[in-house]
Scaffold this motif. Sequence first.
Motif, PDB file in Angstrom:
ATOM      1  N   ARG A   1       1.397   4.232  18.367  1.00 16.64           N
ATOM      2  CA  ARG A   1       1.111   4.247  17.087  1.00 16.64           C
ATOM      3  C   ARG A   1       1.181   2.674  16.788  1.00 16.64           C
ATOM      4  O   ARG A   1       2.208   2.043  16.940  1.00 16.64           O
ATOM      5  N   GLU A   2       0.315   2.610  16.015  1.00 11.58           N
ATOM      6  CA  GLU A   2       0.497   0.794  15.294  1.00 11.58           C
ATOM      7  C   GLU A   2       1.558   1.253  14.262  1.00 11.58           C
ATOM      8  O   GLU A   2       2.459   0.646  14.370  1.00 11.58           O
ATOM      9  N   THR A   3       1.753   2.271  13.703  1.00  8.14           N
ATOM     10  CA  THR A   3       3.089   2.534  12.831  1.00  8.14           C
ATOM     11  C   THR A   3       4.760   2.783  12.803  1.00  8.14           C
ATOM     12  O   THR A   3       5.428   3.404  11.956  1.00  8.14           O
ATOM     13  N   PHE A   4       4.451   3.964  13.852  1.00 11.55           N
ATOM     14  CA  PHE A   4       5.754   4.383  14.511  1.00 11.55           C
ATOM     15  C   PHE A   4       5.137   5.101  15.755  1.00 11.55           C
ATOM     16  O   PHE A   4       4.213   4.510  16.462  1.00 11.55           O
ATOM     17  N   LEU A   5       6.667   4.977  16.539  1.00 16.29           N
ATOM     18  CA  LEU A   5       6.754   4.629  17.784  1.00 16.29           C
ATOM     19  C   LEU A   5       7.278   6.259  18.658  1.00 16.29           C
ATOM     20  O   LEU A   5       8.121   7.121  17.826  1.00 16.29           O
ATOM     21  N   SER A   6       6.559   7.066  19.532  1.00 19.86           N
ATOM     22  CA  SER A   6       6.977   8.647  19.495  1.00 19.86           C
ATOM     23  C   SER A   6       7.423   9.297  20.893  1.00 19.86           C
ATOM     24  O   SER A   6       6.625   8.495  21.616  1.00 19.86           O
ATOM     25  N   GLN A   7       8.422   9.496  20.678  1.00 19.29           N
ATOM     26  CA  GLN A   7       8.889  10.035  22.494  1.00 19.29           C
ATOM     27  C   GLN A   7       8.996  11.330  22.296  1.00 19.29           C
ATOM     28  O   GLN A   7       9.633  12.339  20.909  1.00 19.29           O
ATOM     29  N   PHE A   8       9.083  12.369  23.146  1.00 20.34           N
ATOM     30  CA  PHE A   8       8.583  14.168  23.451  1.00 20.34           C
ATOM     31  C   PHE A   8       8.660  14.175  25.104  1.00 20.34           C
ATOM     32  O   PHE A   8       8.894  13.719  25.996  1.00 20.34           O
TER      33      PHE A   8
ATOM     34  N   GLY B   1       0.896  -1.275   0.232  1.00 21.28           N
ATOM     35  CA  GLY B   1      -0.345   0.032   0.044  1.00 21.28           C
ATOM     36  C   GLY B   1       0.749   1.213  -0.130  1.00 21.28           C
ATOM     37  O   GLY B   1       1.728   1.147   0.259  1.00 21.28           O
ATOM     38  N   PRO B   2      -0.088   2.508  -0.169  1.00 15.72           N
ATOM     39  CA  PRO B   2       1.023   3.184  -0.742  1.00 15.72           C
ATOM     40  C   PRO B   2       1.766   3.512   1.009  1.00 15.72           C
ATOM     41  O   PRO B   2       1.182   3.694   2.469  1.00 15.72           O
ATOM     42  N   LEU B   3       2.773   4.768   0.939  1.00 20.66           N
ATOM     43  CA  LEU B   3       3.662   5.738   2.185  1.00 20.66           C
ATOM     44  C   LEU B   3       2.512   6.037   3.415  1.00 20.66           C
ATOM     45  O   LEU B   3       3.395   5.509   4.379  1.00 20.66           O
ATOM     46  N   ALA B   4       1.522   6.876   2.807  1.00 15.44           N
ATOM     47  CA  ALA B   4       0.439   7.020   4.135  1.00 15.44           C
ATOM     48  C   ALA B   4       0.077   6.365   4.526  1.00 15.44           C
ATOM     49  O   ALA B   4       0.087   6.721   6.184  1.00 15.44           O
ATOM     50  N   GLU B   5      -0.087   5.275   4.226  1.00 20.05           N
ATOM     51  CA  GLU B   5      -0.422   4.050   5.191  1.00 20.05           C
ATOM     52  C   GLU B   5       0.266   3.885   6.206  1.00 20.05           C
ATOM     53  O   GLU B   5      -0.029   3.237   7.574  1.00 20.05           O
ATOM     54  N   THR B   6       1.960   4.073   6.332  1.00 19.46           N
ATOM     55  CA  THR B   6       2.920   4.028   7.211  1.00 19.46           C
ATOM     56  C   THR B   6       2.745   5.548   7.981  1.00 19.46           C
ATOM     57  O   THR B   6       3.065   5.290   9.910  1.00 19.46           O
ATOM     58  N   LEU B   7       2.668   6.350   6.917  1.00 22.07           N
ATOM     59  CA  LEU B   7       3.581   7.740   8.159  1.00 22.07           C
ATOM     60  C   LEU B   7       2.168   8.315   8.866  1.00 22.07           C
ATOM     61  O   LEU B   7       1.986   8.889   9.992  1.00 22.07           O
ATOM     62  N   ARG B   8       0.348   7.283   7.548  1.00 21.77           N
ATOM     63  CA  ARG B   8      -0.498   7.546   9.012  1.00 21.77           C
ATOM     64  C   ARG B   8      -0.330   9.471   9.592  1.00 21.77           C
ATOM     65  O   ARG B   8      -0.085  10.085   9.258  1.00 21.77           O
ATOM     66  N   GLU B   9       0.001   9.667  11.341  1.00 19.73           N
ATOM     67  CA  GLU B   9      -0.973  10.220  11.519  1.00 19.73           C
ATOM     68  C   GLU B   9       0.880  11.689  11.704  1.00 19.73           C
ATOM     69  O   GLU B   9       0.784  12.461  12.416  1.00 19.73           O
ATOM     70  N   LEU B  10       1.810  10.702  11.692  1.00 19.25           N
ATOM     71  CA  LEU B  10       3.109  11.500  11.742  1.00 19.25           C
ATOM     72  C   LEU B  10       3.000  12.669  11.284  1.00 19.25           C
ATOM     73  O   LEU B  10       3.687  13.570  11.787  1.00 19.25           O
ATOM     74  N   PRO B  11       2.960  12.907   9.914  1.00 15.61           N
ATOM     75  CA  PRO B  11       2.962  14.468   9.392  1.00 15.61           C
ATOM     76  C   PRO B  11       2.348  15.664  10.091  1.00 15.61           C
ATOM     77  O   PRO B  11       3.303  15.974  10.485  1.00 15.61           O
TER      78      PRO B  11
END
Length: 358
Positions: free
Chosen positions: A229-236, A156-166
């Motif tokens: 998240r499903e496709t990315f993991l975040s630290q703030f 599937g397209p890159l957007a399905e991996t990026l999701r809310e990251l942008p």
Amino acid sequence: MLAADPELARSLAAGYTLPAEWYTDPAVLQRERERIFGRSWLYAGPASLVSRSGSYVACEVGGYLPAVIVRDGEGRLQAFVNVCRHRGHLVARGSGACESLQCPYHAWTYGLDGRLRAAPRSALEPGFDKDDFSLLPMQAETFGPLLFVNPDPAAGPLAETLRELPAILARSGTDLAALRHHHRTDLGMAANWKIAVENYLECYHCPVAHKRFSAMVDVGPDAYRLESRETFLSQFAPVRDAPGEFQYHLLWPNLAVMLYAGPPNLIVYGYEPDGPEGSRRIADYFSAEEADDATRRETIAFSTELFEEDRALVESVQRGLRTGRVRQGRVLPRSELLVHRFQSMVYQALSTEEERRR
Ligand code: FES
Ligand SMILES: [Fe+2]
């Protein structure tokens, strides 16, 4: 072992780590190539290298797969496995402008659409059909200044991996499209790529290992936020004594995407496997056009200092895991939530489809 192991799934859920042999066994790396790197969106380099029609860039993704990405005459991005259909020489090298892709070994020549256009002396061979020997297709897309490829033509397209990251990156106010690439470092570690990623995914070690970093940002458990998240993991990480925060994301499977507080900037690290017990961290640095050189150099120096502090840690972990004596460690899911999540993502990816459905 890798096919279906409900006991392992249960122990991971209970906070135990992936078994030591997953960090040393060549069969696990092979499985990762097939099931992770062979079908995920992988960072391929700065998108500026293929911004013009007729430009190309050759790279290696997933630590093993040569790719070539071209911008064709119509301005479309195309990507191919950069391996000649004749006898396997790599076709393109470096980056630049081209009208076709010529293999340096026997001069088979491919169009920017990947089709074999010319193969010297092939007309002398009965039954040789050039249409049978196109470069194998991959997919390519860009996000801001970043170029990605996916070895799986059916993914599937890159957007399905990026999701809310942008959207999350945009909260910082950084205009990613306005950044330009200014530097690359490529540093090796004697540690499996997953150890390097896991080290990136927690700041439990920061007060111990990164004194300068910990003086700059608040690494305490109440201030330092982890989001899975499903496709990315975040630290703030909030900056001490100033407004702003650092963002540290891991885009599945192996790309660190970072925003430092301060002048607009973006740093990405690709953690590439280099055999079962080694890896490379390829870092690309982006900043605003008008950024000054001193700030750029300071950012690179700081990130390289952190790398050296981390390298000692991950190489020691590799030596420990190689013994096989502590087969499964125990994470602290509150402080190491993202390590916990990453390991279960790896487990999910490597286990069979049948098991995934259960
Ligand atoms: S291997 Fe490419 S032309 Fe022979
Ligand atoms: Fe670290």
